[in-house]
Scaffold this motif. Structure first.
Motif, PDB file in Angstrom:
ATOM      1  N   ALA A  72       0.829  -1.209   0.000  1.00  0.00           N
ATOM      2  CA  ALA A  72       0.000   0.000   0.000  1.00  0.00           C
ATOM      3  C   ALA A  72       0.861   1.256   0.000  1.00  0.00           C
ATOM      4  O   ALA A  72       0.561   2.236  -0.692  1.00  0.00           O
ATOM      5  CB  ALA A  72      -0.945  -0.003   1.203  1.00  0.00           C
ATOM      6  N   ALA A  73       1.943   1.238   0.776  1.00  0.00           N
ATOM      7  CA  ALA A  73       2.848   2.394   0.824  1.00  0.00           C
ATOM      8  C   ALA A  73       3.480   2.639  -0.541  1.00  0.00           C
ATOM      9  O   ALA A  73       3.608   3.795  -0.986  1.00  0.00           O
ATOM     10  CB  ALA A  73       3.926   2.167   1.880  1.00  0.00           C
ATOM     11  N   ARG A  76       0.779   3.995  -2.884  1.00  0.00           N
ATOM     12  CA  ARG A  76       0.420   5.364  -2.508  1.00  0.00           C
ATOM     13  C   ARG A  76       1.447   6.360  -3.041  1.00  0.00           C
ATOM     14  O   ARG A  76       1.112   7.458  -3.482  1.00  0.00           O
ATOM     15  CB  ARG A  76       0.299   5.470  -0.985  1.00  0.00           C
ATOM     16  CG  ARG A  76      -0.359   6.765  -0.514  1.00  0.00           C
ATOM     17  CD  ARG A  76      -0.452   6.824   1.011  1.00  0.00           C
ATOM     18  NE  ARG A  76      -1.252   5.728   1.541  1.00  0.00           N
ATOM     19  CZ  ARG A  76      -0.760   4.717   2.250  1.00  0.00           C
ATOM     20  NH1 ARG A  76       0.547   4.654   2.500  1.00  0.00           N
ATOM     21  NH2 ARG A  76      -1.552   3.780   2.702  1.00  0.00           N
ATOM     22  N   SER A  77       2.712   5.955  -3.032  1.00  0.00           N
ATOM     23  CA  SER A  77       3.761   6.845  -3.528  1.00  0.00           C
ATOM     24  C   SER A  77       3.674   7.027  -5.039  1.00  0.00           C
ATOM     25  O   SER A  77       4.084   8.060  -5.582  1.00  0.00           O
ATOM     26  CB  SER A  77       5.142   6.291  -3.152  1.00  0.00           C
ATOM     27  OG  SER A  77       5.409   5.087  -3.852  1.00  0.00           O
ATOM     28  N   ARG A  79       0.741   6.913  -6.795  1.00  0.00           N
ATOM     29  CA  ARG A  79      -0.498   7.673  -7.006  1.00  0.00           C
ATOM     30  C   ARG A  79      -1.306   7.160  -8.196  1.00  0.00           C
ATOM     31  O   ARG A  79      -2.509   6.971  -8.089  1.00  0.00           O
ATOM     32  CB  ARG A  79      -0.219   9.170  -7.155  1.00  0.00           C
ATOM     33  CG  ARG A  79       0.458   9.776  -5.937  1.00  0.00           C
ATOM     34  CD  ARG A  79       0.710  11.248  -6.108  1.00  0.00           C
ATOM     35  NE  ARG A  79      -0.524  11.997  -6.276  1.00  0.00           N
ATOM     36  CZ  ARG A  79      -0.552  13.304  -6.503  1.00  0.00           C
ATOM     37  NH1 ARG A  79       0.583  13.998  -6.616  1.00  0.00           N
ATOM     38  NH2 ARG A  79      -1.705  13.928  -6.642  1.00  0.00           N
ATOM     39  N   HIS A 127      -6.472   0.413   0.411  1.00  0.00           N
ATOM     40  CA  HIS A 127      -5.808   1.196   1.458  1.00  0.00           C
ATOM     41  C   HIS A 127      -5.078   2.404   0.886  1.00  0.00           C
ATOM     42  O   HIS A 127      -5.034   3.473   1.500  1.00  0.00           O
ATOM     43  CB  HIS A 127      -4.826   0.302   2.212  1.00  0.00           C
ATOM     44  CG  HIS A 127      -4.342   0.875   3.502  1.00  0.00           C
ATOM     45  ND1 HIS A 127      -5.181   1.134   4.570  1.00  0.00           N
ATOM     46  CD2 HIS A 127      -3.096   1.254   3.903  1.00  0.00           C
ATOM     47  CE1 HIS A 127      -4.477   1.643   5.565  1.00  0.00           C
ATOM     48  NE2 HIS A 127      -3.209   1.728   5.187  1.00  0.00           N
ATOM     49  N   SER A 128      -4.505   2.246  -0.317  1.00  0.00           N
ATOM     50  CA  SER A 128      -3.692   3.318  -0.902  1.00  0.00           C
ATOM     51  C   SER A 128      -4.504   4.325  -1.701  1.00  0.00           C
ATOM     52  O   SER A 128      -4.103   5.476  -1.843  1.00  0.00           O
ATOM     53  CB  SER A 128      -2.627   2.705  -1.819  1.00  0.00           C
ATOM     54  OG  SER A 128      -3.230   2.097  -2.955  1.00  0.00           O
ATOM     55  N   GLY A 129      -5.639   3.853  -2.258  1.00  0.00           N
ATOM     56  CA  GLY A 129      -6.434   4.724  -3.115  1.00  0.00           C
ATOM     57  C   GLY A 129      -5.799   4.979  -4.467  1.00  0.00           C
ATOM     58  O   GLY A 129      -6.184   5.902  -5.186  1.00  0.00           O
ATOM     59  N   VAL A 130      -4.820   4.170  -4.867  1.00  0.00           N
ATOM     60  CA  VAL A 130      -4.120   4.358  -6.128  1.00  0.00           C
ATOM     61  C   VAL A 130      -5.085   4.268  -7.311  1.00  0.00           C
ATOM     62  O   VAL A 130      -6.034   3.479  -7.291  1.00  0.00           O
ATOM     63  CB  VAL A 130      -2.999   3.307  -6.276  1.00  0.00           C
ATOM     64  CG1 VAL A 130      -3.576   1.893  -6.340  1.00  0.00           C
ATOM     65  CG2 VAL A 130      -2.134   3.578  -7.495  1.00  0.00           C
ATOM     66  N   ALA A 166     -11.141   3.708  -5.208  1.00  0.00           N
ATOM     67  CA  ALA A 166     -10.040   3.369  -6.118  1.00  0.00           C
ATOM     68  C   ALA A 166     -10.554   2.613  -7.334  1.00  0.00           C
ATOM     69  O   ALA A 166     -10.055   2.813  -8.458  1.00  0.00           O
ATOM     70  CB  ALA A 166      -8.990   2.537  -5.380  1.00  0.00           C
TER      71      ALA A 166
END
Length: 416
Positions: A72-73, A76-77, A79, A127-130, A166
């Motif tokens: 997720a991290a 998220r980075s 995007r 979780h990330s919303g990518v 997402a």
């Protein structure tokens, strides 16, 4: 990547003290088992210890959910992401290191790890919303799919993390799912212990076994929870332009009850922008398939592979395809009729000058050739109108083409 740490071949080598060599000789595969040296056995033990350690690390990350957090991290980075592809590979601790899932001796660990990685990826996306444009899940992996049961079971967790936010960015999804799979290790072990002597010899020779497949009458295999999950997942992706759906049969017997999977899809879903549709190894009825096609007039490219029509007829479906205004390309492969075998796709006039029978698109039968695969351009759709000649009345004949057809079906449709 769903990496499956498979120790089964090393276990066999350490137990029998023989290494296994596979060689391809034309259309045949030859296996020999020369005696292993002590040095080779020592290396096998070291490789096995490494695989066991890697598997333990995977299990620990699954327990504390650090795998989801890490992915997720990363997402998220980023995007946004054009393509996120999830495939499976097997780590057997050999010199080749990673091999295709179809090469594994044991298939249960592939499904178990494959389902875990599906959960990790989907939860990480939520979780990330990518924003992902194309999502593919085991589309390029033979003998690895996500059980429809597991797709359904994960939905509450995805919804609690607002997965729909997402998912609305997804324009294309390629998803391979399967029927229910036994995941209880003790039940699998008990089934293996009950194998007959002949079955055990076949299994030990690396040819697999079906004793640990769930029956098509098993209550878990036909439970209601197996059917709605795919439609409910896709419902969270309203902007799909491409849908590619594949079903793999892991049951001992028929997967006919999984006709409900597509029934839910046809009854619940409309994708206003859908222009590319591929359905593989699905069970449908005339009403559901016709309803879905009528609701998606913008389809430009359609592929139907190994479609089992359990009720109704292909005629109304084919007649409707001719009227679809945007349809530019159609591909058919193994269209099955209710109780009548496969639909022959040969042209009504086989003597026409532009018709060439591709040997890989048909196989010989008593009384002619069974044409199982054809593609149509927009011009051919309108000129031929999907009017086919009657198929051969006799049984198939032994041939390289028939052998290829059987092998291809087994790899694509199951069982493992």
């Amino acid at each position: 990547m769903a990496v499956v740490c498979d120790t089964s071949e090393l276990d066999r080598m350490l137990s029998t003290k023989r290494r296994r060599i596979h060689e391809k000789q034309g259309v045949f595969s030859v296996t020999t088992e020369p005696k292993a040296t002590q040095e080779e056995l020592d290396e096998a033990q070291r490789n096995r210890d490494i695989l066991v350690s890697q598997r333990s690390e995977q299990q620990q990350m699954r327990r504390d959910e650090s795998d989801v957090q890490l992915l997720a991290a990363t997402l998220r980075s980023l995007r946004t992401l054009d393509v996120l592809a999830v495939e499976s590979v097997i780590d057997q601790g050999s010199e080749e290191k990673l091999v295709a899932s179809s090469a594994a001796r044991e298939w249960h660990p592939i499904w178990i790890r494959g389902s875990q990685v599906y959960q990790i990826v989907m939860l990480a996306i939520a979780h990330s919303g990518v924003a992902i444009n194309t999502l593919t899940i085991y589309n390029g992996s033979q003998r690895c799919s996500v059980p429809t049961w597991d797709v359904n079971q994960l939905l509450p967790a995805l919804d609690s993390m607002n997965f729909a936010t997402a998912a609305q960015h997804i324009k294309a999804i390629c998803l391979s799912v399967s029927t229910k799979v036994e995941t209880d290790a003790q039940k699998i072990a008990d089934a293996r212990a009950s194998m007959s002597e002949a079955d055990r010899a076949y299994y030990e020779a690396g040819m697999g076994t079906n004793v640990d497949l769930l029956s098509d009458e098993d209550p878990m295999a036909v439970a209601d929870e197996n059917y709605p999950g795919i439609a409910l997942l896709l419902k969270r992706m309203p902007n799909l332009e491409t849908l590619h759906l594949h079903l793999y049969n892991t049951l001992k017997g028929s997967a006919n009850s999984y006709v409900k999977v597509f029934s839910f899809i046809a009854n619940e879903l409309v994708f206003p922008s859908l222009c590319r549709l591929t359905l593989r190894s699905l069970y449908c009825d005339e009403a559901s398939l016709l309803k879905f096609l009528r609701a998606h007039a913008k389809i430009e490219r359609l592929e139907l592979r190994e479609i089992h029509l359990l009720s109704g007829s292909w005629s109304p479906i084919l007649e409707h395809l001719v009227t679809m205004p945007s349809l530019q390309h159609v591909a058919f492969h193994n269209l099955w009729r209710p109780g009548q075998g496969m639909l022959s796709l040969g042209p009504k006039d086989p003597s026409r000058s532009d018709w060439k029978d591709d040997m890989n698109s048909s196989f010989p039968c008593m009384g002619g050739r069974m044409v199982h695969t054809r593609t149509f351009s927009q011009k051919e759709i309108q000129s031929e109108r999907f009017e086919f000649a009657d198929g051969p009345a006799g049984r198939q004949l032994g041939s390289p083409q028939f052998h290829h057809w059987i092998t291809e079906r087994g790899a694509e449709c199951g069982p493992p």
